[in-house]
Design an enzyme around this catalytic site. Sequence first.
Site, mmCIF file in Angstrom:
data_model
loop_
_atom_site.group_PDB
_atom_site.id
_atom_site.type_symbol
_atom_site.label_atom_id
_atom_site.label_comp_id
_atom_site.label_asym_id
_atom_site.label_seq_id
_atom_site.Cartn_x
_atom_site.Cartn_y
_atom_site.Cartn_z
ATOM 1 N N GLU A 99 0.820 -1.211 0.000
ATOM 2 C CA GLU A 99 0.000 0.000 0.000
ATOM 3 C C GLU A 99 0.857 1.265 0.000
ATOM 4 O O GLU A 99 0.501 2.273 -0.611
ATOM 5 C CB GLU A 99 -0.920 0.025 1.227
ATOM 6 C CG GLU A 99 -2.031 -1.019 1.210
ATOM 7 C CD GLU A 99 -1.598 -2.368 1.805
ATOM 8 O OE1 GLU A 99 -0.384 -2.640 1.893
ATOM 9 O OE2 GLU A 99 -2.475 -3.160 2.183
ATOM 10 N N GLY A 118 23.545 -7.935 -22.114
ATOM 11 C CA GLY A 118 22.577 -9.031 -22.145
ATOM 12 C C GLY A 118 21.169 -8.608 -22.463
ATOM 13 O O GLY A 118 20.567 -9.085 -23.414
ATOM 14 N N TRP A 172 20.607 -12.851 -3.645
ATOM 15 C CA TRP A 172 19.326 -12.174 -3.838
ATOM 16 C C TRP A 172 18.137 -13.068 -3.473
ATOM 17 O O TRP A 172 17.013 -12.811 -3.872
ATOM 18 C CB TRP A 172 19.218 -11.627 -5.271
ATOM 19 C CG TRP A 172 20.059 -10.389 -5.449
ATOM 20 C CD1 TRP A 172 20.646 -9.654 -4.453
ATOM 21 C CD2 TRP A 172 20.423 -9.736 -6.667
ATOM 22 N NE1 TRP A 172 21.340 -8.595 -4.985
ATOM 23 C CE2 TRP A 172 21.226 -8.616 -6.332
ATOM 24 C CE3 TRP A 172 20.146 -9.977 -8.021
ATOM 25 C CZ2 TRP A 172 21.753 -7.752 -7.293
ATOM 26 C CZ3 TRP A 172 20.672 -9.103 -8.976
ATOM 27 C CH2 TRP A 172 21.462 -8.008 -8.623
ATOM 28 N N ASP A 196 26.628 -13.903 -15.126
ATOM 29 C CA ASP A 196 26.599 -12.619 -14.414
ATOM 30 C C ASP A 196 26.765 -12.808 -12.917
ATOM 31 O O ASP A 196 26.092 -13.638 -12.313
ATOM 32 C CB ASP A 196 25.241 -11.931 -14.646
ATOM 33 C CG ASP A 196 25.078 -11.464 -16.082
ATOM 34 O OD1 ASP A 196 26.093 -11.153 -16.723
ATOM 35 O OD2 ASP A 196 23.917 -11.394 -16.551
ATOM 36 N N GLU A 207 28.383 -7.389 -3.185
ATOM 37 C CA GLU A 207 27.541 -6.985 -2.055
ATOM 38 C C GLU A 207 27.382 -8.084 -1.017
ATOM 39 O O GLU A 207 26.894 -7.833 0.066
ATOM 40 C CB GLU A 207 26.199 -6.456 -2.539
ATOM 41 C CG GLU A 207 25.338 -7.488 -3.233
ATOM 42 C CD GLU A 207 24.026 -6.870 -3.705
ATOM 43 O OE1 GLU A 207 24.078 -5.905 -4.479
ATOM 44 O OE2 GLU A 207 22.967 -7.355 -3.299
ATOM 45 N N HIS A 262 22.376 4.100 -16.718
ATOM 46 C CA HIS A 262 21.453 4.619 -15.716
ATOM 47 C C HIS A 262 20.847 5.940 -16.159
ATOM 48 O O HIS A 262 19.952 6.460 -15.514
ATOM 49 C CB HIS A 262 22.163 4.809 -14.383
ATOM 50 C CG HIS A 262 22.810 3.547 -13.890
ATOM 51 N ND1 HIS A 262 24.103 3.221 -14.210
ATOM 52 C CD2 HIS A 262 22.338 2.523 -13.161
ATOM 53 C CE1 HIS A 262 24.396 2.061 -13.672
ATOM 54 N NE2 HIS A 262 23.340 1.605 -13.032
#
Length: 758
Positions: A17, A432, A561, A599, A605, A694
Site C-alpha cells: 500500500e 545481455g 538475492w 553474471d 555486495e 542509468h
Amino acid sequence: MTLSHNLGFPRIGHKRELKHAVEAYWKGEIDQATLQSRGRALRQQYWQRQAESGLDLIPVGDFSWYDQVLDLSCLLGVVPERFGHGGGPVDLDTAFRMARGRAPSGQPAAACEMTKWFDTNYHYIVPEFVPGQRFVLSSEALFKQVHEAQTAGHRVKPVLLGPLSYLWLGKTWQQDFDKLSLLDSLLAAYGEILQRLAAQGVEWVQLDEPILVLDLPADWQVAFESAYSRLNVPGLKCLLATYFGPLGDNLHLTCRLPVDGLHVDAVRGADELDTVLDQLPGYKILSIGLIDGRNIWRNDLARSLTLLERARTRLGERLWLAPSCSLLHCPVSLRVETEMDTELKGWMAFAEEKLDELRVLKTALDEGRDAVQAQLDAAASALLKRQQRHPVAAPQEDGVRPTVARQTPFAQRKSLQQARLQLPLLPTTTIGSFPQTAEIRQIRARFRKGQISRPIYVEKMQKQIAEVIRRQEEIGLDVLVHGEAERNDMVEYFGEQLQGFVFSENGWVQSYGSRCVKPPIIYGDVSRPRPMTVDWICHAQSLTERPVKGMLTGPVTILNWSFVRDDQPRARTCEQIALALREEVLDLERAGIAIIQIDEAALREGLPLRKGDWQHYLDWSIRAFRLTASGVRDDTQIHTHMCYSEFNDILPAIAQMDADVITIETSRSQMELLDAFEDFDYPNDIGPGVYDIHSPNVPSVEQIVRLMTQASQRIPVAQLWINPDCGLKTRGWPEVTEALKHMVEAARILRAGAVVAA
Ligand code: GLN
Ligand code: ZN
C-alpha cells in the site's frame, strides 16, 4: 514479567500500500492530505497488529515514506544546498526531491546518493555533510507520530538511528574532512530531540548503533564513550540497539556505554552472548534478539527458550525479548500467501508470524512452557518435517567433485578462442538485456495468466529475439545477445526453473523508496531438472553468423538475492546452485554456443561486514563461480559481468574467477576504477563500460574514444572490449540504438589507429 518489544516493522503494507500511495502522489493522482491519511492508516494498522502480539513496547519512527535515514536528515535539517532549502521546516516534498533528484524548480538536480544498508538489500539515502554543518530540528514528523501512537493507546518506544552511526553513514565532498568534528553539534541536536520525546512522556527511546558490529577506527570507539555520556536526558531511558553481527572487538566498549539497556543480535552474535552476559553491568537491561529478522524461517522455539531460560537466571527482570533486528528486511505476513504449499508455509515466519513467536517465548518464560506447549509442539514438528524432507546436503566427496579449474591457462585458451571466434581488436558487445518494451511485458503477462498458450508464447518471443538480432547486426556489434525478453528478473527466471526454490505471492521487501523486491526462497536441495536457456539462445544463434552469448545468472548472485535455507552453510547451498548452473553451461556448449556469460552482479555486495571475514566468503564464492564455469572446453569463452565500480579491494579475487572476459561499470566514474589496474596487472580480457545505462543520455563517439583511450593507458589494448556499463532493459530503443552505433563507430576509429599507436 519479561518485556518484549520490536525494533521496527515493515512499513510497506500487506499489499505494498505504501508503494501505491507514494507513486500515486508522485503522479499527482492524490494530494498530500490523502497521502498522509493513508500513511496514518497504515501505521495504525501495524501498531495495532504489534500490540495484539502482546508487545510491551511498540516502535515508532520506523515508518517512512521513503527512507528512515533520509527522514533523520530532514529532522536534523541536513539538506544539501542544491535542493534550495533555505532553513525552516523540511517538508515531505523536499525529502522526495532529495531522493529523486529534483531542484525546487522541478529541474533535475543530482539526487542524493543511495547505498546499501549494511549487508541487506535495503538502500538508504546517504546524508551529505559540509564543514561547519549545522544541525537544526526541522521536522515535526517523529513527534507527531509519537503523539499519534500514544493517542491510540500504545506504549511507544521511539526509534532513531544513533548519532555515531548517522555520522558514519554520511559522506562529505571535502577531502580530509573529519566527520567526527561534527559530533558536538550533532549531539546538541540529538539532546533536543530526546528532550522533546521526554516531554511527550516517552519512557524508553531506542538508539540504533549498528556500526558497532563493524571494524571501527580507534577514534570512533572513543567517540562512542563521550557521546553517550552526553546523551543523558533525565527521565528518559535509552536502549542502545546493535544488530547484523557480533560486536567482536567493540563488545567491551558497548557493554560499558552509559545507557540503560543494550540490544544484541543473538542470531548472528550467538557465540558471544555469554561474554555479553559476563560484561554487562548489573543495572542494565539486555534485550536478546533471537528471532531472525533477516530470514523467513520459523524459529526453533524450544532451543531459543533453553537459551533464554539460562539468560534469565542471570538477568531476571532485566531480560527483554526482541527480533534480532528490525523486521523491515522480511516480508509482512504469511496470511496473504494463499497459493503457497501449506507444508512449506508451515516452515516459515514472516514479520507478523515472528511477532507471534515472540509472544510464545514471552509467555513460556512468564508462565512456564506448559502454557504454550501446543505452540512449542507445532514449531518442533514443523522443524522436524523440514529436516526430514530436506536433510542438510552432504558435502561432495573429493572423488566426485568436478574440477574448479579450466584445462589450460588463459593465454593458451585465448588463442584457441580467437581461432574459433575471429573477433576484431576491441570487440564490441552488450551486457545481455535489451529494452523491455510494453509489448514484451504484455506477452509475458498474458502467458503467465494463461491467456496465451506456450507455443504462441514461444513464437512471440522468438520474434522478439529475431528483432534484437537484426538490430544488433544493423548496428554492427561483434558479439550479440538474445536480449532476455523472456526474463522478468535475472534471479527469478532461474529460481522458477530450479528445484528447491519457492516463490511467494506477496513476500515483498523494501529495496529503496517505493521499490520492493520479492526474493525467491531456497528451501531445499537445488537441482536443474531441464535446460533453462538453451532453446532461446540456440534460436538466436540460428539467426546469425556472429557469435551469440549464452546468458546466465551466476550462483553467488542467485544466492545473495534470495532468502536462503538456514540449516546448512550458505557456501553449501551456493555450491549446489553452481553445480546446477554448470550443467546449463555444458548444455549450451554442447549446443554449439561459443561464448557463455555468467553474471555475478551481486558478488561484491555479499562481502561480510567485517574485513576479517572477507577471505572466507571470497574463497567459497569464487570457487562456486569457477565450479559453474570451468567444465568447458578451452575454445569456449566464459564472460562474467559485474555492474559496480568498487572492487579495487577485491581485484585479485576477481582475477581468480578466471573468466576469459569481464565486463564492468566504469563510465560514470570516468574510468576511475581502472586506477586499481595500475598496481594490479589484471590478467584476462576486460570490457570497461563506456555507456552509462542509468541515464537517458547518449554518449558521443568522442566520449567513448576518450574513455577507451584512458582505459588503454592502463590495460593493453589487446585485452580490451567495448561495451555498456550494464544491461539495457530499462532504456528505450532510440537512445540505445544511437549509443550503440556510437560505440561501434568509436571501435572503428580506435582500431584504425588511435589506440594502437598509443
Ligand atoms: N545480463 C543482465 C542484463 O543485461 C545483467 C544485469 C545486471 O548486471 N544487473 O540485464
Ligand atoms: Zn550489471
